[in-house]
Design a protein around this motif. Structure first.
Motif, PDB file in Angstrom:
ATOM      1  N   ARG B 366      -8.020  79.498  51.140  1.00  0.00           N
ATOM      2  CA  ARG B 366      -6.982  79.274  52.149  1.00  0.00           C
ATOM      3  C   ARG B 366      -6.806  80.572  52.925  1.00  0.00           C
ATOM      4  O   ARG B 366      -6.870  81.650  52.322  1.00  0.00           O
ATOM      5  N   PRO B 368      -4.591  83.565  54.331  1.00  0.00           N
ATOM      6  CA  PRO B 368      -3.348  84.095  53.760  1.00  0.00           C
ATOM      7  C   PRO B 368      -2.091  83.427  54.335  1.00  0.00           C
ATOM      8  O   PRO B 368      -1.143  83.151  53.603  1.00  0.00           O
ATOM      9  N   LEU B 369      -2.109  83.120  55.626  1.00  0.00           N
ATOM     10  CA  LEU B 369      -0.924  82.518  56.240  1.00  0.00           C
ATOM     11  C   LEU B 369      -0.580  81.188  55.574  1.00  0.00           C
ATOM     12  O   LEU B 369       0.578  80.899  55.279  1.00  0.00           O
ATOM     13  N   THR B 370      -1.598  80.381  55.318  1.00  0.00           N
ATOM     14  CA  THR B 370      -1.376  79.089  54.678  1.00  0.00           C
ATOM     15  C   THR B 370      -0.902  79.292  53.241  1.00  0.00           C
ATOM     16  O   THR B 370      -0.039  78.566  52.753  1.00  0.00           O
ATOM     17  N   THR B 371      -1.480  80.292  52.571  1.00  0.00           N
ATOM     18  CA  THR B 371      -1.028  80.590  51.208  1.00  0.00           C
ATOM     19  C   THR B 371       0.450  80.979  51.210  1.00  0.00           C
ATOM     20  O   THR B 371       1.209  80.559  50.334  1.00  0.00           O
TER      21      THR B 371
END
Lengths: 229, 408
Positions: B366, B368-371
């Motif tokens: 994923r 990082p933003l989605t994480t």
């Protein structure tokens, strides 16, 4: 915190937590909308145009209306603060009149740029004539002014405690503040929504820390999960 | 599962003989002699206020003040003596009609609000976010009566003279007080607190957006944004690797699976030995593309040799059955399996390939933003289910991000 308290903390292990993360559903379309909102609000017109083509997400406002905003912003980003000041006033003189803090930060940026280009005498003169009188009105301004002038005291500014002022991110910061003020004057949301995600995350993690030990994210840029303590 | 709220007065063996309930145990009537304070009697609700509820509110209508209107309304803890009016005992909180005083663990009251009597509606609010109890009279707030309240409490009423009769509303009927607006106001306070949470400088968000764009191969956007951010824009290898991924993924999205497989193998020879399941997904997709093209014999032959022979990754049998099922229909586009022919399926396979290519470079599946989104959602959920009463007032998607929920 007492010993008993920490030992009674609920612990959620890494594996369990990673499963929870993968169970979270977010549509790519929604994520893309947040990214578009960010690009538009922050005034990255080129990127917003490209993003519209590549992702199919429609921007929430007509991209052409952000061109002026972008011109002003670019001027600050490239260090032409005088240019930016002039253009903002052409756009709407009230923006600076009603925002003393913004005006101060723009002047401060101007001082930084003078120091960057080695114009020591001009910088000092500018600080004394334009910035010092404002510092007298406001304690916070005065501190910032003193910190900026301190740049002149270091021969190797890059390794000085005030080196951050010369960093590109300082220009970004000033440019963002100006951008937000222009957006407000155009009655648009002044802040993009993505930072709220980070705020929510930081707030919620801090709250949860009191009762639960779980894989936390401290490094926001890389979103790395720490092992629970 | 949400815990149950108080819904009626508790009528059990412990109910004082001086009290009688009616109307589904919502009304309470005093039947004692009322000669002295020793004749007082109280009843509490069938359940305590759940600790998870940020703001609890109920109302009591005074049907009759009876002889003297010595009526007390409030909250009390589990083991408080029920032969006393609310507020006279420790862990008991009451607002009394005859003198308008508030009582907290003491039989001497504190001047608080107006008196109340027949026809008045008194509301009692336990705010567990800010730890106080407040009252309303006929829809108007009377302000905080008891600050610093933090214990498990039951709604309670107490009566003391003959003819006193009250009726509770635990929320099955509309309240006289506008509790919704009150809750909204509290919610705004919580939102303001969240919005004032300091986060690292704005550069973090920019870098997150950039890595998001790179991850999903939005090459033009990433390059445009990077030009504004870093001197010289995107660095060589990052750009190259993104462009290569983009090229391979585009092939999948155009249905050109053979080329995608061949070029992936050429560019990253390790890919399919590290991720055999991705190769298998691509082959299934190839099968789907052949069905689309319409040559059943060639399709069948491909299915036999590539999908059904040799070693297969886990879950393969189901996947094979699904795609092979397409052959059962004369018009696959109009079949129950037509979803396999939609563009969304190509995109899913392309994303699978993208993630594998990223993984081979040691990058997460994923961006990082989605994480961060997933982390925020997971932390918020855990918070709301355990301790965070404030968290319950706030929705991540609608309140913080302006994402409208899908209608179910």
């Amino acid at each position: 915190m007492g010993k008993g308290e920490s030992s009674s903390k609920k612990v959620i292990g890494r594996e369990d937590w990673e499963k929870r993360l993968s169970d979270v559903k977010i549509r790519k379309e929604d994520m893309n909308k947040l990214v578009m909102n960010y690009l538009v609000t922050e005034g990255y017109v080129d990127a917003a145009e490209k993003f519209q083509l590549e992702s199919g997400v429609k921007p929430e406002i007509d991209l052409s209306t952000i061109t002026d905003r972008m011109t002003v912003r670019k001027a600050v980003q490239s260090g032409n603060v005088e240019d930016a000041l002039e253009k903002v006033n052409d756009l709407n003189p009230e923006i600076l009149d009603t925002n003393p803090q913004l005006f101060f930060h723009l002047q401060q940026q101007r001082l930084i740029e003078l120091i960057r280009s080695g114009k020591v005498e001009e910088a000092l003169e500018f600080a004394q004539e334009e910035l010092a009188p404002r510092g007298e009105e406001n304690h916070q301004f005065l501190e910032e002014l003193e910190r900026t002038v301190a740049l002149l005291a270091f021969e190797d500014t890059a390794n000085s405690p005030v080196s951050d002022l010369l960093d590109i991110s300082q220009r970004q910061k000033t440019a963002s503040e100006l951008n937000a003020a222009i957006l407000t004057s155009q009655s648009h949301e002044k802040d993009p929504r993505l930072p709220s995600l980070l705020k929510m995350l930081v707030w919620a993690q801090n709250q949860l820390d009191e009762k639960v030990s779980y894989p936390r994210i401290n490094d926001l840029v890389n979103a790395t999960l720490e092992d629970p303590v | 599962m949400a815990e149950k709220l108080p819904s009626a007065w508790s009528v059990d063996a412990n109910l004082s003989s001086k009290l009688e309930t009616a109307t589904c145990d919502l009304q309470v009537i005093y039947r004692g002699s009322g000669k002295s304070d020793a004749e007082a009697a109280a009843v509490k609700a069938n359940r305590p206020v759940p600790t998870s509820v940020p703001i609890f509110y109920y109302e009591v209508r005074v049907i009759s003040k009876g002889r003297d209107g010595y009526i007390g309304i409030g909250f009390c803890a589990d083991r408080v003596l029920m032969s006393r009016l609310p507020g006279w005992e420790l862990h008991s909180y009451g607002y009394h009609g005859d003198d308008g005083c508030s009582f907290r663990g003491c039989s001497r009251g504190t001047i608080y609000g107006p008196t109340f009597s027949t026809g008045d509606v008194i509301g009692a609010c336990y705010n567990q976010l800010e730890h106080y109890i407040m009252y309303t009279k006929n829809g108007v707030s009377l302000g905080i009566a008891f600050p610093g309240v933090n214990e498990l409490l039951y709604p309670t009423v107490g009566l003391r003279t003959p003819g006193e009769k009250v009726e509770a509303n635990f929320g099955t009927k509309p309240f006289v007080f506008d509790i919704d607006s009150f809750v909204q106001e509290q919610k705004r306070t919580v939102l303001a607190t969240i919005q004032s949470t300091p986060i690292p400088d704005c550069d973090v968000v920019r870098r997150l957006v950039l890595s998001y764009l790179t991850h999903h191969c939005y090459c033009g956007t990433a390059a445009a944004l990077a030009r504004d951010l870093e001197k010289g824009g995107l660095q060589g290898d990052r750009l190259d690797s993104m462009l290569r991924r983009k090229q391979l993924c585009s092939l999948v999205e155009e249905g050109r699976i053979d080329e995608a497989i061949r070029l992936s193998q050429e560019a990253t020879p390790m890919l399919f030995s590290a991720f055999p399941e991705v190769l298998f997904s691509l082959k299934c997709q190839k099968f789907v593309e052949m069905v689309r093209a319409g040559n059943d014999e060639a399709t069948m032959a491909y299915g036999r040799s590539e999908l059904c022979g040799g070693e297969q990754p886990g879950g393969a049998t189901e996947a094979v059955q699904e795609v092979v099922g397409l052959l059962a229909y004369p018009d696959p586009q109009a079949s129950p399996l037509s979803y396999l022919l939609e563009q969304g399926r190509r995109k899913a396979v392309s994303e699978e390939l993208n993630v594998a290519l990223k993984a081979l470079q040691g990058e997460p599946s994923r961006p990082p933003l989605t994480t961060l989104y997933c982390q925020a959602a997971a932390v918020h959920k855990e918070l709301a289910s355990t301790v965070g009463r404030a968290a319950r007032l706030v929705d991540l998607d609608s309140d913080m991000l302006g994402i409208r929920g899908e209608s179910a």
